[in-house]
Design a protein around this motif. Structure first.
Motif, PDB file in Angstrom:
ATOM      1  N   LEU A  14     -49.154  -9.626   5.199  1.00  0.00           N
ATOM      2  CA  LEU A  14     -47.895  -9.285   4.539  1.00  0.00           C
ATOM      3  C   LEU A  14     -47.232 -10.495   3.901  1.00  0.00           C
ATOM      4  N   ASP A  15     -47.282 -11.617   4.596  1.00  0.00           N
ATOM      5  CA  ASP A  15     -46.588 -12.794   4.046  1.00  0.00           C
ATOM      6  C   ASP A  15     -47.204 -13.223   2.721  1.00  0.00           C
ATOM      7  N   THR A  16     -48.528 -13.077   2.580  1.00  0.00           N
ATOM      8  CA  THR A  16     -49.181 -13.440   1.320  1.00  0.00           C
ATOM      9  C   THR A  16     -48.750 -12.470   0.222  1.00  0.00           C
ATOM     10  N   ALA A  17     -48.707 -11.187   0.542  1.00  0.00           N
ATOM     11  CA  ALA A  17     -48.292 -10.182  -0.447  1.00  0.00           C
ATOM     12  C   ALA A  17     -46.872 -10.485  -0.922  1.00  0.00           C
ATOM     13  N   ARG A  18     -45.991 -10.789   0.029  1.00  0.00           N
ATOM     14  CA  ARG A  18     -44.588 -11.065  -0.334  1.00  0.00           C
ATOM     15  C   ARG A  18     -44.468 -12.339  -1.152  1.00  0.00           C
ATOM     16  N   ARG A  19     -45.225 -13.346  -0.764  1.00  0.00           N
ATOM     17  CA  ARG A  19     -45.096 -14.654  -1.401  1.00  0.00           C
ATOM     18  C   ARG A  19     -45.623 -14.667  -2.833  1.00  0.00           C
ATOM     19  N   TYR A  20     -46.754 -13.971  -3.070  1.00  0.00           N
ATOM     20  CA  TYR A  20     -47.433 -14.125  -4.357  1.00  0.00           C
ATOM     21  C   TYR A  20     -47.256 -12.961  -5.325  1.00  0.00           C
ATOM     22  N   CYS A  21     -46.887 -11.788  -4.823  1.00  0.00           N
ATOM     23  CA  CYS A  21     -46.971 -10.607  -5.690  1.00  0.00           C
ATOM     24  C   CYS A  21     -45.614 -10.197  -6.264  1.00  0.00           C
ATOM     25  N   ASP A  22     -45.647  -9.621  -7.492  1.00  0.00           N
ATOM     26  CA  ASP A  22     -44.440  -9.060  -8.094  1.00  0.00           C
ATOM     27  C   ASP A  22     -44.212  -7.659  -7.551  1.00  0.00           C
ATOM     28  N   ARG A  23     -45.304  -7.075  -7.128  1.00  0.00           N
ATOM     29  CA  ARG A  23     -45.263  -5.670  -6.751  1.00  0.00           C
ATOM     30  C   ARG A  23     -46.281  -5.450  -5.646  1.00  0.00           C
ATOM     31  N   VAL A  24     -45.916  -4.597  -4.693  1.00  0.00           N
ATOM     32  CA  VAL A  24     -46.838  -4.329  -3.579  1.00  0.00           C
ATOM     33  C   VAL A  24     -47.079  -2.813  -3.497  1.00  0.00           C
ATOM     34  N   ILE A  25     -48.359  -2.465  -3.375  1.00  0.00           N
ATOM     35  CA  ILE A  25     -48.719  -1.055  -3.188  1.00  0.00           C
ATOM     36  C   ILE A  25     -49.277  -0.922  -1.773  1.00  0.00           C
ATOM     37  N   GLY A  26     -48.740   0.029  -1.021  1.00  0.00           N
ATOM     38  CA  GLY A  26     -49.203   0.235   0.355  1.00  0.00           C
ATOM     39  C   GLY A  26     -50.073   1.487   0.417  1.00  0.00           C
ATOM     40  N   MET A  27     -51.250   1.363   1.022  1.00  0.00           N
ATOM     41  CA  MET A  27     -52.136   2.529   1.160  1.00  0.00           C
ATOM     42  C   MET A  27     -52.305   2.886   2.626  1.00  0.00           C
ATOM     43  N   ARG A  28     -52.357   4.181   2.860  1.00  0.00           N
ATOM     44  CA  ARG A  28     -52.632   4.646   4.217  1.00  0.00           C
ATOM     45  C   ARG A  28     -53.494   5.905   4.110  1.00  0.00           C
ATOM     46  N   ASP A  29     -54.629   5.917   4.796  1.00  0.00           N
ATOM     47  CA  ASP A  29     -55.557   7.056   4.763  1.00  0.00           C
ATOM     48  C   ASP A  29     -55.853   7.504   3.328  1.00  0.00           C
ATOM     49  N   GLY A  30     -56.077   6.551   2.442  1.00  0.00           N
ATOM     50  CA  GLY A  30     -56.476   6.872   1.072  1.00  0.00           C
ATOM     51  C   GLY A  30     -55.331   7.157   0.120  1.00  0.00           C
ATOM     52  N   ARG A  31     -54.116   7.309   0.661  1.00  0.00           N
ATOM     53  CA  ARG A  31     -52.980   7.663  -0.198  1.00  0.00           C
ATOM     54  C   ARG A  31     -52.078   6.462  -0.449  1.00  0.00           C
ATOM     55  N   ILE A  32     -51.429   6.459  -1.599  1.00  0.00           N
ATOM     56  CA  ILE A  32     -50.418   5.425  -1.857  1.00  0.00           C
ATOM     57  C   ILE A  32     -49.124   5.893  -1.190  1.00  0.00           C
ATOM     58  N   VAL A  33     -48.677   5.142  -0.191  1.00  0.00           N
ATOM     59  CA  VAL A  33     -47.479   5.556   0.548  1.00  0.00           C
ATOM     60  C   VAL A  33     -46.291   4.639   0.267  1.00  0.00           C
ATOM     61  N   PHE A  34     -46.553   3.534  -0.457  1.00  0.00           N
ATOM     62  CA  PHE A  34     -45.455   2.631  -0.822  1.00  0.00           C
ATOM     63  C   PHE A  34     -45.799   1.980  -2.150  1.00  0.00           C
ATOM     64  N   ASP A  35     -44.783   1.820  -3.002  1.00  0.00           N
ATOM     65  CA  ASP A  35     -44.985   1.138  -4.277  1.00  0.00           C
ATOM     66  C   ASP A  35     -43.644   0.485  -4.612  1.00  0.00           C
ATOM     67  N   GLY A  36     -43.545  -0.798  -4.412  1.00  0.00           N
ATOM     68  CA  GLY A  36     -42.247  -1.433  -4.618  1.00  0.00           C
ATOM     69  C   GLY A  36     -42.343  -2.942  -4.723  1.00  0.00           C
ATOM     70  N   THR A  37     -41.169  -3.570  -4.684  1.00  0.00           N
ATOM     71  CA  THR A  37     -41.114  -5.028  -4.791  1.00  0.00           C
ATOM     72  C   THR A  37     -41.309  -5.656  -3.404  1.00  0.00           C
ATOM     73  N   PRO A  38     -41.611  -6.947  -3.356  1.00  0.00           N
ATOM     74  CA  PRO A  38     -41.747  -7.605  -2.048  1.00  0.00           C
ATOM     75  C   PRO A  38     -40.478  -7.457  -1.210  1.00  0.00           C
ATOM     76  N   GLU A  39     -39.309  -7.460  -1.871  1.00  0.00           N
ATOM     77  CA  GLU A  39     -38.047  -7.339  -1.122  1.00  0.00           C
ATOM     78  C   GLU A  39     -37.952  -5.979  -0.428  1.00  0.00           C
ATOM     79  N   GLN A  40     -38.522  -4.972  -1.054  1.00  0.00           N
ATOM     80  CA  GLN A  40     -38.454  -3.624  -0.472  1.00  0.00           C
ATOM     81  C   GLN A  40     -39.457  -3.447   0.677  1.00  0.00           C
ATOM     82  N   LEU A  41     -40.352  -4.411   0.803  1.00  0.00           N
ATOM     83  CA  LEU A  41     -41.371  -4.314   1.858  1.00  0.00           C
ATOM     84  C   LEU A  41     -40.800  -4.866   3.171  1.00  0.00           C
ATOM     85  N   THR A  42     -39.936  -4.078   3.771  1.00  0.00           N
ATOM     86  CA  THR A  42     -39.319  -4.510   5.021  1.00  0.00           C
ATOM     87  C   THR A  42     -40.298  -4.300   6.182  1.00  0.00           C
ATOM     88  N   THR A  43     -39.928  -4.827   7.355  1.00  0.00           N
ATOM     89  CA  THR A  43     -40.803  -4.645   8.518  1.00  0.00           C
ATOM     90  C   THR A  43     -40.984  -3.161   8.825  1.00  0.00           C
TER      91      THR A  43
END
Ligand SMILES: Nc1ncnc2c1ncn2[C@@H]1O[C@H](COP(=O)(O)OP(=O)(O)OP(=O)(O)O)[C@@H](O)[C@H]1O
Length: 322
Positions: A250-279
């Motif tokens: 997670l720290d690498t995603a937050r540090r380097y990316c403009d945007r983070v996409i979260g996948m779970r069981d094949g589905r996109i369950v999150f699509d947002g900025t590093p700031e929105q990627l809370t614990t």
């Protein structure tokens, strides 16, 4: 059906994130199905991923994944093992065929490309793997020059002859990655971190429009991980290339990316900025319990940065003290 342009189309970093996102996406897909460009609303959209699915038997490894990218960004894909991250990148690069859906890049219908058009796409959309995929007995510089494989004649590749300017460019790229002094060595003689840097150099040599990286730092120590992540970030910032990287941490995603996409069981369950990627969001993506600790998905790149900043402060204080 004429779909009216949405009021708020893209965010500052260039991707759709509002309630109308799926309407926009469907409109792009509908336009593309009619052979039209992705310039539907007078805003150029670089990448459209529309309802992409990959099934292995009855199991969907990637399940109806959709998103758009208006302008080149550095995108991190996170999720637990088996979430479908690698399968998605492999479909983008056409190493794996999709079961259904569309991927459009600058008007090209990626999943329909065949033969030489598909090979041309693979050199425009380079892939960096965790396992380097280098030729171990070949010297470092030749491995980097192999990035030009799809752009050169078979004969010149066969006899390993490259114009001097290409060789200079290869050495320049190695220099940027801090391993120009290793250029003449056999690749197998290098450490894992150095070999990953050679793999990155080969990808940069290709001068691709999209760089895909499949867990590029999973087996690297923090110092090498930082160098390996810095390179595509710089390419993105300097040359406007799009980077999509599967990341374990997670720290690498937050540090380097403009945007983070979260996948779970094949589905996109999150699509947002590093700031929105809370614990809490991360806990949902990883399907973890309340005792989820970010430490478990952390590299020490942040610690290195703090250490370097402290070193700099000490140097400045020493310089001031004379
Ligand atoms: N060639 C294949 N044949 C059958 N099933 C596969 C194949 N490739 C992947 N899968 C399955 O598809 C699902 C997604 O796998 P994938 O490798 O894309 O996940 P991932 O998120 O990249 O995981 P990891 O982080 O461990 O690399 C998994 O359940 C995996 O077992």
């Amino acid at each position: 059906m004429k779909i009216p342009p949405p009021k708020r189309h893209t965010s500052q970093i260039g991707f759709t994130r509002d309630a109308q996102a799926s309407q926009i996406l469907n409109a792009y897909i509908a336009q593309a199905a009619q052979g039209e460009d992705t310039n539907t609303f007078g805003v150029y959209v670089a990448l459209v991923v529309g309802q992409v699915t990959k099934k292995f038997g009855r199991k969907a490894a990637v399940d109806n994944a959709s998103f758009t990218v208006a302008k080149p960004a550095m995108i991190g894909i996170i999720g637990r093992s088996g979430a479908g991250k690698s399968t998605f990148l492999r479909m983008m690069n056409r190493l794996t065929d999709a079961s259904s859906g569309r991927i459009l890049f600058k008007g090209r219908d990626i999943l329909q490309l065949d033969g030489s058009a598909r090979r041309a796409w693979q050199s425009d959309c380079t892939m960096i793997f965790q396992q380097f995929n280098l030729v171990p007995r070949m010297d470092v510089c030749s491995n980097v020059l192999h990035g030009l494989l799809n752009k050169r004649s078979t004969l010149s590749t066969l006899f390993n002859t490259y114009p001097t300017e290409d060789i200079h460019r290869a050495v320049d790229i190695l220099d940027r990655l801090g391993i120009a002094d290793q250029a003449a060595k056999r690749t197998e003689a290098l450490s894992g971190g150095q070999q990953q840097r050679v793999a990155i150099a080969r990808a940069l040599m290709q001068d691709a429009e999209i760089i895909l990286a499949d867990e590029p730092i999973a087996s690297l120590d923090p110092m090498n991980a930082q160098i390996v992540m810095d390179a595509p970030r710089r390419i993105h910032e300097k040359d406007g290339r799009m980077v999509i990287a599967n990341l374990h941490t997670l720290d690498t995603a937050r540090r380097y990316c403009d945007r983070v996409i979260g996948m779970r069981d094949g589905r996109i369950v999150f699509d947002g900025t590093p700031e929105q990627l809370t614990t809490g969001v991360a806990r949902d993506i990883y399907g973890a319990k309340a005792d989820f600790s970010e430490e478990a998905t952390s590299t020490e790149i942040g610690a290195i940065a703090r250490y370097k900043a402290a070193e700099q402060l000490i140097r400045e204080a020493e310089a001031e003290a004379g």
